[in-house]
Scaffold this active site. Structure first.
Site: not given
Ligand code: 13P
Length: 283
Positions: A81-82, A180, A210
């Protein structure tokens, strides 16, 4: 069992659901996600940020998820991720990981394309799947902090050009979510999402899910979102559960005693999100 993320997302696209991608941090959170997914027969993506890999070691996270995949009959994948560094991506891909998000969204459009193309070439050569982001989400995700003044939405025409020029398998769109916690209820730009969907045929990804109202997530899925990323909503119950347990049992020092309810707290949210994504029963 490991299955390609591309195959998972195309199935979701065809059958009108989304594969949930949960950020994991350790053995306990990874197992919680996998156990809940198995209960509900849902395909699932276990995602980890560079911060998580740095904290644990790339080979340890890889080994944890590989073992889970070996012991489970649910289609799952380990997803980077990212990731911003080609070197980090290469290290994991060389270990066997086949699902990568290259986040070069902080660069200019042309630089973003160049950075993504390099990753696509490397990852496609081993049969892997690449996700990239166009537009910029605000908020906090590990070491990645983007002020809302620097966030901007995905432009549909640019998205089409980006997908054609990079050859990516899925596109993360910025349509009003943030990483977040939200200070106020997020309002998603569904018209923009529909416009993107009209000109981009690969699966679309919603980051920052989230705290997004359930109706909005459902609507986004109906408009072409095939992968829904959830991190914060798992971290909070995991940590809260441990905090509450230790406040109630200040003498306890056996980690298994406080990890057991923490795992249950995570599984409860994972079940809810699987149902929200409509991925239950799809494995
Ligand atoms: P949240 O923490 O807002 O659920 O985001 C998760 C996310 O996009 C991980 O790449």
């Amino acid at each position: 069992m490991f299955i390609s993320t591309k195959a998972m997302l195309l199935d979701a696209q065809q059958r009108g659901y989304a594969v949930p991608a949960f950020n994991i941090h350790n053995l306990e959170t990874a197992l919680s996600v996998a156990e809940a997914a198995k209960e509900l027969r849902s395909p699932v993506i276990l995602a980890a940020t560079p911060g998580t890999f740095k904290f644990n070691g790339r080979d340890y996270i890889d080994a944890i998820v590989r073992t889970i995949a070996k012991n489970s009959d649910i289609p799952l994948t380990l997803h980077l991720d990212h990731h911003e560094s080609f070197k980090d991506i290469k290290t994991s891909v060389d270990l066997g990981c086949k699902s990568v998000m290259i986040d070069a969204s902080h660069f200019s459009f042309e630089q973003n394309i160049e950075a993504v193309k390099q990753v696509v070439e490397y990852v496609h050569a081993v049969g892997g799947t690449v996700e990239a982001e166009l537009g910029k989400l605000g908020g906090v995700e590990d070491d990645l902090v983007v002020g809302m003044e620097n966030a901007y939405f995905t432009d549909p025409a640019a998205a089409r050009e980006f997908v054609v020029k990079t050859g990516i398998d899925s596109l993360a769109v910025a349509i009003g979510t943030a990483h977040g916690l939200y200070k106020s209820e997020p309002k998603l730009d569904f018209e923009r999402l529909a416009e993107i969907r009209k000109v981009v045929d690969i699966p679309l990804v919603l980051h920052g899910a989230s705290g997004v109202p359930d109706e909005s997530v459902r609507k986004a899925i109906s408009l072409g979102i095939c992968k829904v990323n959830i991190a914060t909503e798992l971290k909070i119950p995991f940590t809260n559960s441990i905090r509450e347990f230790l406040i109630a049992n200040p003498e306890e020092s056996d980690p298994r005693k406080y990890f057991a309810p923490a795992k249950e707290a995570v599984k409860k949210v994972v079940r809810e999100k699987i149902q929200l994504c409509g991925s239950n029963g799809k494995a």
